[in-house]
Design a protein around this motif. Structure first.
Motif, PDB file in Angstrom:
ATOM      1  N   SER A   1      30.077  -9.433  61.969  1.00 24.28           N
ATOM      2  CA  SER A   1      29.056  -8.844  63.085  1.00 24.28           C
ATOM      3  C   SER A   1      30.013  -8.478  64.446  1.00 24.28           C
ATOM      4  CB  SER A   1      28.158  -9.703  63.193  1.00 24.28           C
ATOM      5  OG  SER A   1      26.983  -9.119  63.828  1.00 24.28           O
ATOM      6  N   VAL A   2      30.860  -9.563  64.827  1.00 23.59           N
ATOM      7  CA  VAL A   2      31.421  -9.511  66.092  1.00 23.59           C
ATOM      8  C   VAL A   2      32.584  -8.082  66.053  1.00 23.59           C
ATOM      9  CG1 VAL A   2      33.220 -10.299  67.362  1.00 23.59           C
ATOM     10  CG2 VAL A   2      31.221 -11.510  66.762  1.00 23.59           C
ATOM     11  N   ASP A   3      33.122  -8.094  64.602  1.00 26.88           N
ATOM     12  CA  ASP A   3      34.119  -6.798  64.404  1.00 26.88           C
ATOM     13  C   ASP A   3      33.241  -5.513  64.427  1.00 26.88           C
ATOM     14  OD1 ASP A   3      36.132  -8.778  64.649  1.00 26.88           O
ATOM     15  OD2 ASP A   3      36.397  -8.700  62.275  1.00 26.88           O
ATOM     16  N   GLY A   4      32.142  -5.586  64.460  1.00 24.25           N
ATOM     17  CA  GLY A   4      31.500  -4.273  64.665  1.00 24.25           C
ATOM     18  C   GLY A   4      30.699  -3.970  63.600  1.00 24.25           C
ATOM     19  N   ALA A   5      30.598  -4.612  62.345  1.00 21.32           N
ATOM     20  CA  ALA A   5      30.062  -4.278  61.030  1.00 21.32           C
ATOM     21  C   ALA A   5      28.557  -4.249  61.193  1.00 21.32           C
ATOM     22  CB  ALA A   5      30.481  -5.162  59.785  1.00 21.32           C
ATOM     23  N   GLY A   6      27.901  -3.309  60.526  1.00 17.35           N
ATOM     24  CA  GLY A   6      26.459  -3.202  60.710  1.00 17.35           C
ATOM     25  C   GLY A   6      25.891  -3.605  59.565  1.00 17.35           C
ATOM     26  N   PHE A   7      24.443  -3.886  59.505  1.00 25.74           N
ATOM     27  CA  PHE A   7      23.579  -4.626  58.538  1.00 25.74           C
ATOM     28  C   PHE A   7      24.216  -4.024  57.146  1.00 25.74           C
ATOM     29  CE2 PHE A   7      19.984  -4.621  55.699  1.00 25.74           C
ATOM     30  CZ  PHE A   7      20.074  -5.940  55.571  1.00 25.74           C
ATOM     31  N   TRP A   8      24.130  -2.888  56.841  1.00 23.52           N
ATOM     32  CA  TRP A   8      24.541  -2.398  55.515  1.00 23.52           C
ATOM     33  C   TRP A   8      25.856  -2.783  55.042  1.00 23.52           C
ATOM     34  CZ3 TRP A   8      20.647  -1.822  52.823  1.00 23.52           C
ATOM     35  CH2 TRP A   8      19.129  -1.479  53.251  1.00 23.52           C
ATOM     36  N   ARG A   9      26.881  -2.395  56.000  1.00 23.78           N
ATOM     37  CA  ARG A   9      28.361  -2.865  55.752  1.00 23.78           C
ATOM     38  C   ARG A   9      28.201  -4.120  55.467  1.00 23.78           C
ATOM     39  NH1 ARG A   9      33.449  -0.764  58.934  1.00 23.78           N
ATOM     40  NH2 ARG A   9      34.531  -1.649  57.230  1.00 23.78           N
ATOM     41  N   ARG A  10      27.847  -5.079  56.267  1.00 21.82           N
ATOM     42  CA  ARG A  10      28.025  -6.607  56.018  1.00 21.82           C
ATOM     43  C   ARG A  10      27.307  -6.787  54.334  1.00 21.82           C
ATOM     44  NH1 ARG A  10      25.132  -9.388  60.617  1.00 21.82           N
ATOM     45  NH2 ARG A  10      24.230  -7.042  60.763  1.00 21.82           N
ATOM     46  N   MET A  11      26.067  -6.105  54.281  1.00 19.79           N
ATOM     47  CA  MET A  11      25.558  -6.404  52.907  1.00 19.79           C
ATOM     48  C   MET A  11      26.468  -5.952  52.034  1.00 19.79           C
ATOM     49  SD  MET A  11      22.621  -7.100  51.330  1.00 19.79           S
ATOM     50  CE  MET A  11      21.186  -7.185  52.481  1.00 19.79           C
TER      51      MET A  11
END
Lengths: 324, 291
Positions: free
Chosen positions: A224-234
């Motif tokens: 999240s800190v690295d800037g990954a949004g919800f869908w990317r993290r998912m």
């Protein structure tokens, strides 16, 4: 006999912990011998369960195989070898092929829907919000209720005359006449699938919740800190990390769908004209209501290869869960 | 600079709000989708016939005054109380058998560390995956051979085959959560292995025992195919087969009473189950991950 020298020394490799050799005088040695020998105790503790399972699972299983080669019926329970005749009869029956196809279709379609909806539901249920307890209680109802009873509620939701679903569709002006959910083959198949999915999504969600809880929080936060949004993290973190758990949930959904006959029995009894018949229900109608135990057993045994495949797949998924 | 931060902050707040709204929307949608049939069944149970059997009436509202006559009928005019009673005593006996056999087995597999413990634990777990639909025909012949056909006792005999494997698996998880030192200390203090199990471990694993009671009872109450195949007189049926088969007289459905029965059974089971949900999750993952 009570001479301690006669007690065979315990092999050391088998003991996990080196126990201090304290022999309390309060215990007679003979009793100690039994109560303290782990190897013996392990078997004594385990055997009743294993015996029960062998007697009422393993023996019936081989009995089922034997029955499928016999002419046993409810009226004439004497065992006579019938060779492959039952299988011949079963293969010549178009209803069997219909049941086999339905079993596969119900299982595959339900499993896909169960995984997708279960994943969404699991994510909702681990989020924090007010009234979570109530939502969780309501969401789990379909799974905890005995399936035959919840199917009764559906039996009437899908009634040919008084269906509330039809009422809503009529009020919205989408249909003029009723849909006859359980009276037309395509709609009946769809209805059975919907009830299966509705019933099993909570179970899949619970299994996946267990997996989601196990992901370390810092992995998510770092991404999240690295800037990954919800869908990317998912799709790049959560789903890959929980894949074994998702596989387990999917396989449980599949096994519970293809081995179940309660939904079909209560909802359609396999109708209209056997269009929703599944292997389990067909085996029941043949073997119990029709009294032809041999043929029923032959039909039910076709569940076994499917089951074995699912079991092996579960084992693999669990092994992978071990590693991660 | 400050303006930029303010902008970022506002964007973060908006995103936060949007995610909150999504969570609540999805939660409400999920609750309605899952519990909808039960909510509607609950309303229906109190409807008068004239209200129920009119196509143009709104099925989700009371168009006439609610009545309890159908719920009363369920208890006084049908065999529903018998079904409940059968389910209760079968469930209690099955649970007792399950614990009596399953707890020592779980201890043996989780704690006595034989070389075969691991494979045996997995083998027992797989028994859970063997479905009743594969075995009911041969088991029904066995039940006939034992002279138990059409009697509730046949279910007492057969249901532990479903509940023992799950319970052993669950209990293994709970047992592993108890530190080994406690038993070792007890044995240093003079207890035998058996004594340590009975006096020290069994009380400590009590939460797991409660979880197993709930789980085994729920499984027993939901089972359908064995009950359908083994027992046909309605006085001997449990809820799961009694309600769908015996409360229907010919083609006449006592819809309101049926719906009342569904809700009356569903709600208590779900309430108890929910209280233990976290334990089940913990138990299953312990059993699975460390198996």
């Amino acid at each position: 006999m009570t001479d301690p020298a006669l007690i065979p020394p315990q092999p050391h490799g088998q003991l996990t912990e080196a126990r201090p050799e304290v022999s309390p005088p309060a215990h007679p040695r003979a009793r100690r011998r039994f109560a303290d020998r782990d190897a013996l105790l392990a078997w004594v503790f385990l055997l009743p369960s294993v015996g029960y399972i062998v007697a009422l699972v393993a023996i019936p299983f081989f009995l089922a195989i034997a029955f499928s080669f016999s002419d046993v019926t409810a009226g004439d329970p004497s065992f006579d070898w019938a060779g492959l005749r039952n299988y011949q009869d079963v293969f010549d029956d178009p209803v069997f092929w219909r049941s086999l196809r339905n079993t596969v279709v119900f299982t595959v379609v339900s499993m896909l829907l169960i995984v997708v909806l279960g994943k969404v539901l699991a994510n909702v249920l681990i989020a924090d919000f007010r009234g979570k307890w109530l939502v969780r209680f309501l969401v789990l109802l379909p799974w905890t209720t005995p399936v035959a009873l919840s199917t009764i509620a559906w039996l009437w939701l899908l009634d040919s005359v008084f269906s509330p679903i039809d009422w809503v569709l009529r009020e919205l002006g989408l249909i003029d006449a009723n849909m006859y959910w359980l009276g037309k083959p395509d709609l009946a198949i769809g209805s059975v699938i919907v009830v299966h999915v509705w019933r099993l999504v909570p179970l899949a969600a619970v299994i996946m919740m267990a997996g989601l809880v196990a992901i370390p929080k810092d992995v998510q936060e770092a991404a999240s800190v690295d800037g990954a949004g919800f869908w990317r993290r998912m799709f790049e973190i959560t789903i890959p990390l929980t894949l074994p758990v998702i596989a387990v949930a999917a396989l449980f959904g599949a096994i519970l769908t293809f081995t179940d006959m309660a939904v079909v029995y209560v909802l359609t009894r396999g109708g209209p004209t056997n269009s929703t018949q599944v292997l389990a229900s067909w085996a029941f109608f043949r073997g119990i209501e029709g009294g032809d135990v041999g043929q029923g057993a032959a039909i039910a045994l076709f569940l076994f290869p499917l089951l074995l495949a699912a079991a092996i797949a579960i084992l693999r998924a669990v092994r992978r869960m071990d590693v991660s | 600079m400050t303006g930029e931060i303010e902008l970022l902050r506002r964007r973060a707040r908006r995103r936060h709000l949007a995610s909150r709204i999504t969570v609540y929307l999805l939660a409400i949608l999920a609750a309605l989708g899952a519990a909808g049939p039960f909510l509607w069944a609950g309303i229906t149970a109190f409807k008068e016939n004239r209200d129920l059997y009119r196509r143009s009436n709104n099925p989700f509202l009371f168009n006439l005054t609610p009545t309890t006559e159908h719920v009363d009928y369920l208890f006084s005019g049908t065999e529903f109380p018998t079904f409940v009673w059968n389910t209760l005593w079968v469930g209690l006996l099955v649970t007792a058998i399950t614990l009596g056999l399953g707890l020592p087995a779980a201890y043996s597999l989780a704690r006595l560390d034989r070389p075969w413990s691991g494979p045996m634990a997995i083998a027992i777990f797989f028994v859970y995956l063997v479905p009743p639909t594969l075995l009911f025909l041969s088991l029904s012949r066995m039940v006939v051979a034992f002279g138990l056909q059409d009697r509730t006792w046949s279910l007492v005999l057969v249901y532990p085959t479903i509940t023992i494997p799950v319970s052993v698996w669950l209990l293994m998880g709970f047992l592993r959560a108890i530190p080994k030192d406690i038993e070792e200390q007890a044995m240093v203090d003079g207890y035998s292995r058996l004594g340590a199990f009975v006096r020290i471990v069994v009380p400590l694993v009590f939460p797991g025992v409660v979880a197993v009671v709930v789980f085994a009872f729920t499984l027993t109450a939901s089972e359908f195919i064995y009950a359908l195949a083994f027992v046909s007189p309605s006085a001997e049926k449990p809820i799961s087969t009694g309600v769908p088969t015996a409360l229907v007289r010919g083609d006449v459905f006592f819809w309101q009473s049926l719906q009342a029965a569904t809700v009356l059974v569903a709600v208590p089971i779900a309430l108890v189950f929910n209280a233990f949900l976290n334990r089940f999750i913990a138990g299953f993952t312990h059993g699975a991950v460390k198996g």
